[in-house]
Scaffold this motif. Structure first.
Motif, PDB file in Angstrom:
ATOM      1  N   UNK A   6       0.773  -1.230  -0.065  1.00 19.52           N
ATOM      2  CA  UNK A   6      -0.049  -0.043   0.040  1.00 19.52           C
ATOM      3  C   UNK A   6       0.804   1.259  -0.061  1.00 19.52           C
ATOM      4  N   UNK A   7       0.806   2.109  -1.136  1.00 19.27           N
ATOM      5  CA  UNK A   7       1.619   3.281  -1.055  1.00 19.27           C
ATOM      6  C   UNK A   7       0.707   4.432  -0.732  1.00 19.27           C
ATOM      7  N   UNK A   8       1.324   5.348   0.345  1.00 14.74           N
ATOM      8  CA  UNK A   8       0.614   6.474   0.866  1.00 14.74           C
ATOM      9  C   UNK A   8       1.324   7.654   0.395  1.00 14.74           C
ATOM     10  N   UNK A   9       0.765   8.266  -0.613  1.00 21.76           N
ATOM     11  CA  UNK A   9       1.626   9.540  -1.072  1.00 21.76           C
ATOM     12  C   UNK A   9       0.704  10.819  -0.452  1.00 21.76           C
ATOM     13  N   UNK A  10       1.711  11.539   0.535  1.00 21.47           N
ATOM     14  CA  UNK A  10       1.031  12.821   1.167  1.00 21.47           C
ATOM     15  C   UNK A  10       2.313  13.431   1.646  1.00 21.47           C
ATOM     16  N   UNK A  11       2.327  14.729   1.579  1.00 18.42           N
ATOM     17  CA  UNK A  11       3.293  15.610   2.194  1.00 18.42           C
ATOM     18  C   UNK A  11       3.227  15.586   3.659  1.00 18.42           C
ATOM     19  N   UNK A  12       2.167  15.176   4.257  1.00 19.22           N
ATOM     20  CA  UNK A  12       2.250  15.414   5.711  1.00 19.22           C
ATOM     21  C   UNK A  12       2.701  14.071   6.317  1.00 19.22           C
ATOM     22  N   UNK A  13       3.733  14.177   7.064  1.00 19.53           N
ATOM     23  CA  UNK A  13       4.398  12.914   7.868  1.00 19.53           C
ATOM     24  C   UNK A  13       3.050  12.470   8.690  1.00 19.53           C
ATOM     25  N   UNK A  14       2.236  13.218   9.517  1.00 17.19           N
ATOM     26  CA  UNK A  14       1.326  13.026  10.441  1.00 17.19           C
ATOM     27  C   UNK A  14       0.163  12.173   9.681  1.00 17.19           C
ATOM     28  N   UNK A  15      -0.220  12.760   8.540  1.00 14.29           N
ATOM     29  CA  UNK A  15      -1.264  11.772   7.669  1.00 14.29           C
ATOM     30  C   UNK A  15      -0.747  10.426   7.201  1.00 14.29           C
ATOM     31  N   UNK A  16       0.422  10.562   6.751  1.00 12.84           N
ATOM     32  CA  UNK A  16       1.121   9.277   6.435  1.00 12.84           C
ATOM     33  C   UNK A  16       1.190   8.189   7.731  1.00 12.84           C
ATOM     34  N   UNK A  17       1.458   8.847   8.646  1.00 18.66           N
ATOM     35  CA  UNK A  17       1.675   7.866  10.272  1.00 18.66           C
ATOM     36  C   UNK A  17       0.233   7.388  10.309  1.00 18.66           C
TER      37      UNK A  17
END
Length: 179
Positions: A6-17
């Motif tokens: 699963x690839x999570x592409x987001x500039x926010x580390x908070x959202x990725x975590x």
């Protein structure tokens, strides 16, 4: 070893975590990308089974990533678009979202799981070009072949649109004459 990626592409580390923590525990690996360029590179290298894509990204926007995925069927996977502002997504992509799912930030775990399930179902409806399953007689398909076919498709779509417009004009003309 994980069987699904699963690839999570987001500039926010908070959202990725947050996404990583909300995903049900299972036999998969969570990959991360902090911008669109890194996301596209990861898609090319890892061929994820699911893509979680933020719409507003640095270097290459989520819209541009989406367009590249649309244009290159070998990059496609079930897709969940994420954004805090749905209107920015609907400016570029008209609803209903037929082949991917959209989830508005912030979201709860239940919403995320439902969006993923829906994206999996919608992905099965995404038309696969005949080219993707049947390479040229020589074995491999060159990028020039793909580009030529894309141009032909674009030309045909323009002709279809023109014919639809002409048909609507004819119908309007007939309706006016029948009054």
């Amino acid at each position: 070893m994980a069987t699904h990626k699963i690839l999570v592409i987001d500039d926010s580390r908070v959202i990725r975590n947050m996404v990583r923590d909300m995903l049900p525990k299972g036999n998969f690996e969570v990959l991360e990308a902090k911008d669109g360029v890194e996301g596209i590179n990861t898609i090319h290298q890892e061929h994820p089974n699911l893509i979680m894509l933020d719409f507003l990204l640095p270097r290459m926007s989520g819209w541009e990533v989406f367009q590249e995925i649309q244009a290159k069927p070998n990059l496609r996977a079930p897709l969940v678009l994420m954004s805090g502002r749905k209107e920015e997504v609907t400016e570029k992509i008209q609803e209903p979202f037929e082949y991917f799912e959209f989830i508005e930030k912030p979201f709860e775990q239940r919403e995320l799981v439902e969006a993923i399930k829906s994206a999996m179902v919608k992905f099965k409806k995404w038309p696969q070009p005949a080219m993707a399953s049947a390479p040229a007689a020589g074995g491999a398909t060159s990028s020039a072949d793909v580009e030529a076919l894309t141009k032909k498709i674009d030309k045909m779509q323009a002709e279809i649109n023109m014919l639809k417009k002409q048909m609507a004009q004819i119908l309007n003309f007939i309706k006016q004459k029948m009054r």
